[in-house]
Design an enzyme around this catalytic site. Structure first.
Site, PDB file in Angstrom:
ATOM      1  N   ASP A 180       8.634  -2.735   0.453  1.00 12.38           N
ATOM      2  CA  ASP A 180       7.226  -2.623   0.068  1.00 12.38           C
ATOM      3  C   ASP A 180       6.436  -1.991   1.202  1.00 12.38           C
ATOM      4  O   ASP A 180       6.927  -1.064   1.852  1.00 12.38           O
ATOM      5  CB  ASP A 180       6.697  -4.034  -0.280  1.00 12.38           C
ATOM      6  CG  ASP A 180       5.634  -4.009  -1.374  1.00 12.38           C
ATOM      7  OD1 ASP A 180       4.511  -3.556  -1.089  1.00 12.38           O
ATOM      8  OD2 ASP A 180       5.932  -4.432  -2.497  1.00 12.38           O
ATOM      9  N   HIS A 201       0.006  -5.514   0.513  1.00 15.06           N
ATOM     10  CA  HIS A 201       0.718  -5.641  -0.759  1.00 15.06           C
ATOM     11  C   HIS A 201       2.033  -6.390  -0.598  1.00 15.06           C
ATOM     12  O   HIS A 201       2.335  -7.353  -1.333  1.00 15.06           O
ATOM     13  CB  HIS A 201       0.958  -4.248  -1.336  1.00 15.06           C
ATOM     14  CG  HIS A 201       1.437  -4.224  -2.747  1.00 15.06           C
ATOM     15  ND1 HIS A 201       2.774  -4.292  -3.080  1.00 15.06           N
ATOM     16  CD2 HIS A 201       0.758  -4.124  -3.921  1.00 15.06           C
ATOM     17  CE1 HIS A 201       2.900  -4.243  -4.395  1.00 15.06           C
ATOM     18  NE2 HIS A 201       1.688  -4.145  -4.937  1.00 15.06           N
ATOM     19  N   SER A 213       3.458  -5.602 -10.194  1.00 17.18           N
ATOM     20  CA  SER A 213       3.888  -5.778  -8.802  1.00 17.18           C
ATOM     21  C   SER A 213       3.992  -7.243  -8.431  1.00 17.18           C
ATOM     22  O   SER A 213       4.842  -7.636  -7.612  1.00 17.18           O
ATOM     23  CB  SER A 213       2.893  -5.108  -7.849  1.00 17.18           C
ATOM     24  OG  SER A 213       2.976  -3.712  -7.901  1.00 17.18           O
TER      25      SER A 213
END
Length: 444
Positions: A94, A126, A326
Site C-alpha cells: 500500500d 491509507h 480498500s
C-alpha cells in the site's frame, strides 16, 4: 453453496437488501507467460519521486469508544475463541504503514518502492488504516476505553510501500509514485518473505480486454508460494477518490480492475454498506468473491506520529470518511489470517475456497452475486465449518432415477357407497317404524 457447518455463536448479520444479480460468463485471463525472475531483487523506486503534498491527518466524529458496526456484524469476539491470528504474517502492499502503538512489536518494514526506505512511513495514511483493520490491538494488549480492534490482533504486519499520492515524479509532478511493475515486484517480495496473506487495497482499472502480464505472473507466483492474495474490487465514480470509472453491469463488463480480476489467484472483495446491501460505490464483476463492511469504518489515526483512532481523515483540505473497497479488503485479510492460524495444513487455494464457501449468502440464495460474490464474509463460520472436500470426501451429485413409475391406482369408493346407502335405508325404515308405533298408541 453453503457448506456443512458447525456454527458456534454466530451473530445475526444484516442481509443484503439488493436484488440478487447472477454472474455472467467473462473471458478468463490469458495463460501466464511472464518471466518471474524479472520481478525479483531489492525494493527500490523505479523513478525519482519527491513529496509535493501535505500528509493526511486523522479526524474523529462521534464516540470512538463505541464498537464499530463492522466489528459487531462480523462478531470478532466469538471468532477469537478459536484464535487471534498469532504468528501469521500479513503483507500490506500500500502507501506504507506508520509505526502506530496499536501495532507495536508486530510491524516490520518490507521495502519501499517510493522513497527507498523500509515501508514504515505513510504520508498518505491509507496503508496505516488498512493495517489497523487487519491487526490493530489495544495499547499494551487490551484497552477497555476503546472497543475497536482489528480482525486478527495477534497477526504481524509486513509493510511494503508501493504507491503514494503524496509523492510525484521529479520534474513531472502529475505522475504519482507507483506503477504496475512495482506492484508486481512488491507481490513477489511479499511472497518470498513468507507472508501467508497479502493485502492489496490499491486498484488500477483498465478497459475490458486489457491485462498486465507482470502483475498476473506475480499473483500466480504468490499463490503457488502459498500466499493468499486479497484484493479490493475497486470503486466506481460515485465514490470519493474513485479510480475505476464507469461501473460494470452483468450484461456489459467495461472495466477490468487489476489485480482483482485475476480470479483464480486472487480473493476479490466487494463492499457492503451498514444497511446490509452492496455499497453504492463497489465495482461489480464476475470475479468478485466475497464482501465485507466498506462504509463508516473506524481504524488507526493515519496521521504521522498519531497514537489514537479515527473515522475520518483530511487529505488535500477535504474531509473523507473511511470507506471504499480498500477498507473492505482488510476485513477479509484478517479473516484469512485467523483461518491460516487455525488450519495451518490448508494451502492458499483451500483457504480461499473456505472463505467463499462459508460466506453468508445474499438473500439466502446460493450462487455468486455480481457485486458481493458469495456474500458477506463470516469469520466464525470460516473457523468452524466442516468442509467435506477438506476431508478428502467429494460428494457426488444425486442420481436421477430412470425407472418408469406407474401412476397410483385410483381409489375404489363403491364398497363405501353401498355401505352408506344401505345404512341410510335402514335408518329410514327404523324411523318409519317408530312413527307408526307412536301413531297406533294414540288411536288406542
Amino acid at each position: 453453496m453453503r457448506a456443512l457447518a458447525t456454527i458456534v455463536g454466530v451473530v445475526a448479520l444484516a442481509q443484503p437488501t439488493a436484488e440478487f444479480t447472477p454472474v455472467p460468463s467473462y473471458p478468463a485471463p490469458p495463460p501466464v507467460t511472464y518471466d518471474i525472475g524479472q520481478l525479483k531483487g531489492d525494493a527500490k523506486p523505479d523513478e525519482v519521486y519527491e513529496q509535493d503534498k501535505v500528509c493526511v491527518e486523522g479526524r474523529a466524529s462521534g464516540d470512538l469508544s463505541a464498537k464499530p458496526w463492522g466489528q459487531m456484524h462480523l462478531n470478532f469476539e466469538q471468532a477469537w475463541r478459536f484464535g487471534r491470528g498469532d504468528g501469521q504474517l500479513v503483507a500490506v502492499i500500500d502507501t506504507g504503514v506508520n509505526r502506530h502503538p496499536r501495532l507495536a512489536g508486530r510491524l516490520s518494514g518490507g521495502g519501499d518502492y517510493v522513497a527507498g526506505k523500509d515501508g514504515t512511513d505513510d504520508c498518505d495514511g491509507h496503508g496505516t488504516m488498512v493495517a489497523g483493520i487487519i491487526a490493530a490491538d489495544g495499547p499494551e494488549g487490551d484497552q477497555p476505553k476503546s472497543a475497536f480492534k482489528g480482525v486478527a490482533p495477534g497477526a504481524r504486519i509486513l509493510a511494503i510501500r508501493q504507491s503514494s499520492k503524496a509523492f510525484g515524479k521529479k520534474d513531472s509532478g502529475s505522475t504519482r509514485a507507483g506503477t504496475h511493475s512495482t506492484l508486481a515486484k512488491a507481490i513477489v517480495r511479499a511472497a518470498d518473505a513468507g507472508a501467508g496473506v497479502i493485502n492489496i487495497s490499491s486498484v488500477v482499472c483498465m478497459p475490458a480486454g486489457s491485462n498486465w502480464p507482470d502483475v498476473q505472473a506475480a499473483a500466480r507466483y504468490a499463490r503457488e508460494k502459498n500466499s493468499v492474495v486479497v484484493a479490493a474490487a475497486g470503486n466506481v465514480t460515485t465514490a470519493e477518490g474513485s479510480n475505476c470509472g464507469r461501473p460494470n453491469r452483468p450484461d456489459s463488463v467495461q472495466t477490468v480492475p487489476t489485480p482483482a480480476w485475476l480470479d483464480a489467484d486472487v480473493l476479490t472483495v466487494g463492499a457492503i454498506s451498514e444497511g446490509g446491501g452492496p455499497a453504492t460505490f463497489t465495482m461489480g464483476g464476475p470475479w468478485v468473491d466475497v464482501a465485507a463492511p466498506g462504509t463508516n469504518n473506524t481504524s488507526l489515526d493515519p496521521g504521522t506520529g498519531a497514537s489514537g483512532l479515527a473515522n475520518r481523515y483530511v487529505e488535500g483540505n477535504q474531509l473523507h470518511d473511511i470507506q471504499g473497497t480498500s477498507f473492505a479488503a482488510p476485513y477479509v485479510s484478517g479473516v484469512v489470517a485467523l483461518v491460516r492460524a487455525r488450519y495451518p495444513h490448508l494451502d492458499a487455494t483451500q483457504v480461499m475456497e473456505r472463505i467463499k464457501k462459508t460466506a453468508r449468502q445474499p438473500q439466502g440464495r446460493t450462487g455468486r452475486d455480481f457485486h458481493i460474490g458469495y456474500g458477506m464474509v463470516d469469520p466464525v463460520a470460516a473457523l468452524t465449518a466442516v468442509l467435506p472436500e477438506e476431508q478428502g470426501i467429494n460428494p457426488r451429485p444425486p442420481l436421477r432415477s430412470t425407472v418408469d413409475i406407474a401412476p397410483a391406482t385410483p381409489a375404489d369408493h363403491r364398497p363405501l357407497t353401498v355401505a352408506l346407502v344401505g345404512s341410510g335405508i335402514a335408518l329410514g325404515l327404523l324411523a318409519l317404524t317408530h312413527l307408526a308405533v307412536r301413531a297406533r298408541r294414540r288411536t288406542t
